[in-house]
Design a protein around this motif. Structure first.
Motif, PDB file in Angstrom:
ATOM      1  N   PHE A 189       0.829  -0.965   0.318  1.00 49.53           N
ATOM      2  CA  PHE A 189      -0.355   0.371  -0.258  1.00 49.53           C
ATOM      3  C   PHE A 189       0.566   1.171   0.109  1.00 49.53           C
ATOM      4  O   PHE A 189       0.513   1.958  -0.917  1.00 49.53           O
ATOM      5  CB  PHE A 189      -1.151  -0.245   0.842  1.00 49.53           C
ATOM      6  N   VAL A 190       2.379   1.504   0.770  1.00 49.22           N
ATOM      7  CA  VAL A 190       2.685   2.604   1.259  1.00 49.22           C
ATOM      8  C   VAL A 190       3.799   2.603  -0.564  1.00 49.22           C
ATOM      9  O   VAL A 190       3.043   3.259  -1.017  1.00 49.22           O
ATOM     10  CB  VAL A 190       3.818   2.325   2.044  1.00 49.22           C
ATOM     11  N   ALA A 191       3.937   2.094  -1.099  1.00 47.80           N
ATOM     12  CA  ALA A 191       4.781   1.818  -2.539  1.00 47.80           C
ATOM     13  C   ALA A 191       3.536   2.925  -3.492  1.00 47.80           C
ATOM     14  O   ALA A 191       4.016   3.072  -4.804  1.00 47.80           O
ATOM     15  CB  ALA A 191       4.975  -0.189  -2.362  1.00 47.80           C
ATOM     16  N   ASN A 192       2.403   1.955  -3.825  1.00 51.00           N
ATOM     17  CA  ASN A 192       1.624   1.997  -3.928  1.00 51.00           C
ATOM     18  C   ASN A 192       1.496   3.550  -4.499  1.00 51.00           C
ATOM     19  O   ASN A 192       1.003   4.212  -4.879  1.00 51.00           O
ATOM     20  CB  ASN A 192       0.843   1.006  -4.234  1.00 51.00           C
ATOM     21  N   LEU A 193       1.180   3.777  -2.802  1.00 53.58           N
ATOM     22  CA  LEU A 193       0.518   5.609  -2.562  1.00 53.58           C
ATOM     23  C   LEU A 193       1.849   6.110  -3.503  1.00 53.58           C
ATOM     24  O   LEU A 193       1.142   7.248  -3.852  1.00 53.58           O
ATOM     25  CB  LEU A 193       1.056   5.341  -1.112  1.00 53.58           C
ATOM     26  N   LEU A 194       3.380   6.479  -3.177  1.00 53.04           N
ATOM     27  CA  LEU A 194       4.149   6.880  -2.996  1.00 53.04           C
ATOM     28  C   LEU A 194       4.526   7.019  -5.052  1.00 53.04           C
ATOM     29  O   LEU A 194       4.622   7.839  -4.962  1.00 53.04           O
ATOM     30  CB  LEU A 194       5.092   5.853  -2.591  1.00 53.04           C
ATOM     31  N   ARG A 195       4.173   6.047  -5.559  1.00 52.37           N
ATOM     32  CA  ARG A 195       3.965   5.423  -6.806  1.00 52.37           C
ATOM     33  C   ARG A 195       2.922   6.682  -7.183  1.00 52.37           C
ATOM     34  O   ARG A 195       3.194   7.361  -8.265  1.00 52.37           O
ATOM     35  CB  ARG A 195       4.057   3.844  -7.502  1.00 52.37           C
ATOM     36  N   GLN A 196       1.861   6.212  -7.321  1.00 47.63           N
ATOM     37  CA  GLN A 196       0.538   6.813  -7.288  1.00 47.63           C
ATOM     38  C   GLN A 196       0.882   8.387  -8.024  1.00 47.63           C
ATOM     39  O   GLN A 196       0.656   9.414  -8.507  1.00 47.63           O
ATOM     40  CB  GLN A 196      -0.479   6.675  -6.499  1.00 47.63           C
ATOM     41  N   ASP A 197       1.483   9.215  -6.759  1.00 44.30           N
ATOM     42  CA  ASP A 197       2.055   9.840  -6.113  1.00 44.30           C
ATOM     43  C   ASP A 197       3.079  11.374  -6.389  1.00 44.30           C
ATOM     44  O   ASP A 197       3.629  11.906  -6.918  1.00 44.30           O
ATOM     45  CB  ASP A 197       1.825  10.463  -4.398  1.00 44.30           C
ATOM     46  N   GLY A 198       4.013  10.079  -7.343  1.00 44.36           N
ATOM     47  CA  GLY A 198       5.048  10.119  -8.081  1.00 44.36           C
ATOM     48  C   GLY A 198       6.679  10.160  -7.674  1.00 44.36           C
ATOM     49  O   GLY A 198       7.322  10.811  -8.415  1.00 44.36           O
TER      50      GLY A 198
END
Length: 237
Positions: A189-198
């Motif tokens: 979840f952390v990785a996805n959030l950061l990735r989606q945030d660029g």
């Protein structure tokens, strides 16, 4: 001599006023007039004699807890639950002999339960910011008794994610991970959030740290691989 009598008179008058406000707050609360009770108790805590008594703060906690559960008043007092928590905490500090420990613990427990329940209600009505704050409060009260309410922390993370507050969502998910709750999924979840945030490199850093803790977890490897492929970083892929 007259000055001494004057000082004694003023002190006695102060005590009388303090006692009157506390009693008025108590009676108004018992009769269900919580708004009036709040007015009386707020005046009482400005008077030193009353502010130094745990009873005053216990009453204040109870009054604001009642306000938090009164749909007609809660909009007027949006911070009622937080005021209740602060009041019971102050009462605990002043109750040095522990005479009212049970009552104070019960009050704080009700604050925690109410915050959690209202957090769920806010979530279902898509008030994610309000829900996150309530779940945070629930977890905070639990922490006062050395209990880690990982479910409340996880719920707060989910709400922060839905409200678009990436940093707070990441922080809460990582707290869950540190206590072994919902692992290794929380790191995904952390990785996805950061990735989606660029913030791709931050996402990779988190994934690599998670892989050290869970070296055989394929989902973490696949997620890292997908990031490389998505960014056409074929060498690292």
């Amino acid at each position: 001599m007259k000055n001494i009598f004057a000082i004694v008179f003023i002190a006695a008058a102060s005590v009388a006023v303090a006692q009157k406000q506390v009693v008025s707050a108590y009676n108004a609360n018992k009769s269900g007039d919580y708004k009036a009770a709040a007015g009386y108790i707020e005046e009482a805590i400005t008077i030193e004699k009353a502010a130094l008594k745990d009873k005053t703060w216990r009453y204040r906690g109870e009054i604001y807890l009642n306000i938090a559960n009164d749909s007609a008043l809660v909009l007027e007092f949006p911070n009622a639950l937080w005021v209740a928590k602060e009041s019971y905490t102050k009462a605990k500090e002043l109750d040095t002999k522990g005479n009212y420990e049970r009552e104070i613990i019960t009050g704080l427990g009700l604050v925690q339960t109410t915050a959690g329940n209202q957090g769920i209600t806010d979530y279902t009505t898509e008030n994610y910011t309000g829900a996150a704050a309530k779940f945070d409060l629930s977890a905070e009260v639990a922490g006062m008794f050395d209990v880690i309410d990982t479910m409340a922390v996880f719920n707060a993370a989910l709400c922060y994610e839905k409200s678009g507050d990436v940093d707070l969502a990441v922080a809460r998910y990582k707290t869950c991970g540190s206590y072994g709750y919902q692992v290794p999924n929380v790191y995904l979840f952390v990785a996805n959030l950061l990735r989606q945030d660029g913030r791709v490199e931050e996402a990779l850093t988190e994934l690599q740290a998670a892989r050290e803790m869970f070296p055989r977890e394929q989902s973490l490897i696949i997620e890292e691989l997908n990031i490389y492929l998505e960014n056409k970083d074929y060498e690292r892929a």
